[in-house]
Design an enzyme around this catalytic site. Structure first.
Site, PDB file in Angstrom:
ATOM      1  CG  ASP A  45      -5.863   0.046   2.331  1.00 11.73           C
ATOM      2  OD1 ASP A  45      -5.184  -0.007   3.395  1.00 11.73           O
ATOM      3  OD2 ASP A  45      -5.721   0.269   1.161  1.00 11.73           O
ATOM      4  CG  ASP A  46      -7.052  -2.963  -1.106  1.00 11.45           C
ATOM      5  OD1 ASP A  46      -8.225  -2.759  -1.243  1.00 11.45           O
ATOM      6  OD2 ASP A  46      -6.000  -2.176  -1.764  1.00 11.45           O
ATOM      7  CE1 TYR A  81     -11.481   1.304  -0.235  1.00 14.61           C
ATOM      8  CE2 TYR A  81     -10.554  -0.260   1.318  1.00 14.61           C
ATOM      9  CZ  TYR A  81     -10.901   0.102  -0.242  1.00 14.61           C
ATOM     10  OH  TYR A  81     -10.363  -0.357  -1.297  1.00 14.61           O
ATOM     11  CD1 TRP A 143      -7.903   6.792  -1.036  1.00 13.34           C
ATOM     12  CD2 TRP A 143      -6.661   6.111   0.825  1.00 13.34           C
ATOM     13  NE1 TRP A 143      -6.735   6.126  -1.515  1.00 13.34           N
ATOM     14  CE2 TRP A 143      -6.049   5.437  -0.411  1.00 13.34           C
ATOM     15  CE3 TRP A 143      -6.038   6.042   2.089  1.00 13.34           C
ATOM     16  CZ2 TRP A 143      -5.062   4.698  -0.235  1.00 13.34           C
ATOM     17  CZ3 TRP A 143      -5.167   5.195   2.073  1.00 13.34           C
ATOM     18  CH2 TRP A 143      -4.614   4.497   0.999  1.00 13.34           C
ATOM     19  CG  ASP A 144     -10.951  12.752  -4.022  1.00 11.81           C
ATOM     20  OD1 ASP A 144     -11.133  12.073  -4.920  1.00 11.81           O
ATOM     21  OD2 ASP A 144     -11.240  13.961  -3.977  1.00 11.81           O
ATOM     22  CG  ASN A 145      -9.198   6.133  -4.462  1.00  9.81           C
ATOM     23  OD1 ASN A 145      -8.165   5.892  -4.397  1.00  9.81           O
ATOM     24  ND2 ASN A 145      -9.956   5.143  -3.827  1.00  9.81           N
ATOM     25  CG  ASP A 150      -3.977   2.364  -9.286  1.00  9.10           C
ATOM     26  OD1 ASP A 150      -5.130   2.526  -9.452  1.00  9.10           O
ATOM     27  OD2 ASP A 150      -3.309   2.143  -8.382  1.00  9.10           O
ATOM     28  CG  ASN A 180      -4.503   7.022  -5.154  1.00  6.84           C
ATOM     29  OD1 ASN A 180      -3.354   7.009  -5.422  1.00  6.84           O
ATOM     30  ND2 ASN A 180      -5.111   5.763  -5.027  1.00  6.84           N
TER      31      ASN A 180
END
Length: 285
Positions: A45-46, A81, A143-145, A150, A180
């Site tokens: 990712d990223d 993603y 992947w739960d943000n 941040d 996260n």
């Protein structure tokens, strides 16, 4: 019941020639094996992803990782993603058939992270998860943000609410559920406490009751009472919208708890005083 994992982000390794990239990844994983991880995350990712053979190269590297790592469980994070268009805006156009190629060619024992319709999704509709499962040919590993804070837009808020009622319907639709947390480790305990409750309670899950229960379970009674009463200021109004009087009131209420060493109160006061200000070097906005 806790398992230990390591996340490895091999920056754009898929752009390197195959012999070198295979050897580099194998060496890194052999070094990480000394930590004896139960889980290994291979995180693409990223990173720039506008490469026609992106999926093919990532599948090959994932299979190298599965062979080299002693971890019992490997999870791959794709470069794309989510359906969120911001990923293509920042990291380049997604190659045609990217998700389908991953699904068809990646070993079925390897999970795939997915954040939902957006990078920071609050809900995961049934039809969305069905569509993603068809693309990936496996249930997505969420992947739960939430409650992460941040980013520039989220750092002025303390996200204390329980997970929404829709999370109680996720059982059987996902391969796993990673969360996260906020920058504030202790305050993150409050929302995180509600997620297993959503899975346990199913149709009987009530987010408001879960928030109250989690706050009281994670903090002393008097501190819990204040956090419950101040939730709207912390989560909805946010730091930038507080008046001077509201800021002083929060400082007066939580300072006595911080002075006794209560970590949740220390984090809240640090947040009030700019201790968690957004770092412009961060990729998120």
């Amino acid at each position: 019941g806790i398992r230990f994992g390591v996340g490895l982000s091999p920056l754009e390794l898929y752009r390197e020639p195959w012999p070198q990239s295979r050897k580099a990844l194998t060496r890194k994983l052999q070094a990480l094996n000394r930590l004896e991880p139960d889980l290994m995350g291979l995180l693409f990712d990223d990173m720039r992803g506008d490469l026609p053979e992106l999926a093919e190269r990532q599948v090959s590297l994932a299979h190298v990782a599965a062979e080299a790592s002693t971890a019992e469980h490997l999870i791959l994070c794709p470069t794309y993603y989510s359906f969120d268009p911001v990923l293509e805006k920042v990291f380049g156009a997604r190659p045609a058939g990217y998700w389908e190629h991953l699904g068809q060619n990646l070993d079925p024992s390897i999970d795939l992270f997915w954040t939902g319709q957006e990078v920071c999704s609050r809900t995961y509709p049934d039809d969305h998860l069905t569509q993603v499962s068809q693309y990936l040919q496996r249930r997505p590993f969420l992947w739960d943000n939430y409650p992460v804070n941040d980013s520039a837009s989220l750092s002025p808020y303390l996200r204390l609410d329980a997970y929404p009622a829709s999370h109680a319907r996720l059982s059987g639709q996902v391969a796993g559920h990673a969360v996260n947390p906020m920058n504030q480790a202790y305050l993150s305990q409050i929302p995180l406490h509600s997620l297993p409750e959503a899975y346990r309670a199913g149709g009987d899950y009530r987010p408001e009751a879960a928030f109250m229960s989690a706050t009281r379970a994670c903090t002393p009674p008097e501190l819990a009472r204040h956090l419950i009463a101040d939730r709207a200021l912390l989560q909805e109004r946010g730091l930038n919208a507080l008046t001077d009087a509201e800021r002083r009131g929060l400082e007066d209420r939580y300072q006595p708890f911080a002075e006794t060493g209560q970590p949740h109160a220390r984090e809240l006061l640090d947040w009030l005083n700019g201790g968690y200000a957004f770092d412009p070097a961060c990729l998120t906005d």
